[in-house]
Write an enzyme that holds these catalytic residues in place. Sequence first.
Site, PDB file in Angstrom:
ATOM      1  N   THR A 197      32.205  89.919  21.273  1.00 27.05           N
ATOM      2  CA  THR A 197      32.432  88.673  22.012  1.00 27.05           C
ATOM      3  C   THR A 197      31.306  88.447  23.009  1.00 27.05           C
ATOM      4  OG1 THR A 197      34.811  88.983  21.908  1.00 27.05           O
ATOM      5  CG2 THR A 197      33.990  87.623  23.721  1.00 27.05           C
ATOM      6  N   ARG A 225      46.401  85.221  15.447  1.00 26.50           N
ATOM      7  CA  ARG A 225      46.210  86.077  16.631  1.00 26.50           C
ATOM      8  C   ARG A 225      45.168  85.461  17.574  1.00 26.50           C
ATOM      9  NH1 ARG A 225      41.618  88.811  19.109  1.00 26.50           N
ATOM     10  NH2 ARG A 225      42.357  90.717  20.074  1.00 26.50           N
ATOM     11  N   GLY A 227      43.135  86.374  21.265  1.00 20.89           N
ATOM     12  CA  GLY A 227      42.858  87.446  22.217  1.00 20.89           C
ATOM     13  C   GLY A 227      42.692  86.926  23.632  1.00 20.89           C
ATOM     14  N   GLY A 251      41.038  92.593  23.232  1.00 16.99           N
ATOM     15  CA  GLY A 251      41.583  91.502  24.022  1.00 16.99           C
ATOM     16  C   GLY A 251      42.992  91.731  24.514  1.00 16.99           C
TER      17      GLY A 251
HETATM   18  N1  GLY Z   1      37.819  90.225  23.291  1.00 12.92           N
HETATM   19  C1  GLY Z   1      37.942  89.376  22.204  1.00 12.92           C
HETATM   20  C2  GLY Z   1      39.204  89.491  21.471  1.00 12.92           C
HETATM   21  O1  GLY Z   1      39.892  90.489  21.580  1.00 12.92           O
HETATM   22  O2  GLY Z   1      39.531  88.581  20.738  1.00 12.92           O
END
Ligand code: GLY
Length: 335
Positions: A197, A225, A227, A251
């Site tokens: 990310t 899903r 995050g 996340g």
């Molecule tokens: N940190 C990005 C995610 O878990 O989607």
Amino acid sequence: MRRISRRSFLKFTAGLGAAGSLLPLRGALARSPFAGFPAPSAAGSGGPIVVSTWKHGHPANDAAWRILAGGGAALDAVEAGVRVSEGDPGVNGVGYGGLPDEDCTVTLDASIMGPDYRAGAVAFIESYRHPISIARKVMETTDHVLIVGAGAEEFARKHGFEREELLTEAAREAWIKWKQRMSDTDDWFPKDLDHDTIGLVARDAAGDLAGACTTSGLAFKIHGRVGDSPIVGAGMYVDNEVGAAAATGKGEEVLKTCGSFLVVEFMRQGLSPRAACKKALERIVKKHAAKPAFQVAFIALSKEGEVGALSLQKDFQYAVAVDGKNELIDAEYLL
Ligand code: GLY
């Protein structure tokens, strides 16, 4: 072929964690000349600064820096910066070229926040290469903060954003490989992929702060899903009186601790950015009976221009641009 569901697996591993013991934290092994300290000339210089996550943060910083060097606003800089990662098919955790979910669909999450306490975000959005710009549009044209899924796509269409296929051949092949590897004992989680990310925070010449965060999320995630990245206060947070922070890594862990908000709040209490990142990571570790095997990392920038970053595990890198110099730094790590 019998498959263990991800939900059962998560329950199973959570149970294992509870039975284990918390290993003592070791001191950081990886150090760089910048790690934990203000980037050279950054603190107190009053000039522009850009901080971002991972190696691909380096070219993102360049784009953000060009705007700040021309006297542009931090908000414009953070958007321009992360758009570089969103558009790069070689970055498999963000935008075009991002790895798909378990249904082989690329779904994206993004958030942006400016110095005036305005924020915008989109989540679970398909077929738009630059979710960060749609998030900005949410911020600037509505009184909402977060729009998701089909609603976000419809919003983007109405605002003239172009739909396109985001699944690259490389990402499709990675999905096939992952699918073929699944077996009775497979936990469905990819073993050898970075979770990269991009979070990017910046201060402009006027001293104003902004932040942006954008991702394709966990590779091969369950369809739907979402995050931490599009959740203001989790994946990214800005308080123009105090500082800005952004997160990368698992996340779910960042969501449960309101990670970026927590980092900014620790800075408000007087902690340095680096100490604030450390305290937020320690909060995550404390909630687990066993030593976490997952990665989480924070970057932070104070109003005064001090930079800090820290990760749970090794191999996190962050990029800092200040005084026209852009450096990729190996972060210290906690575990
Ligand atoms: N940190 C990005 C995610 O878990 O989607």
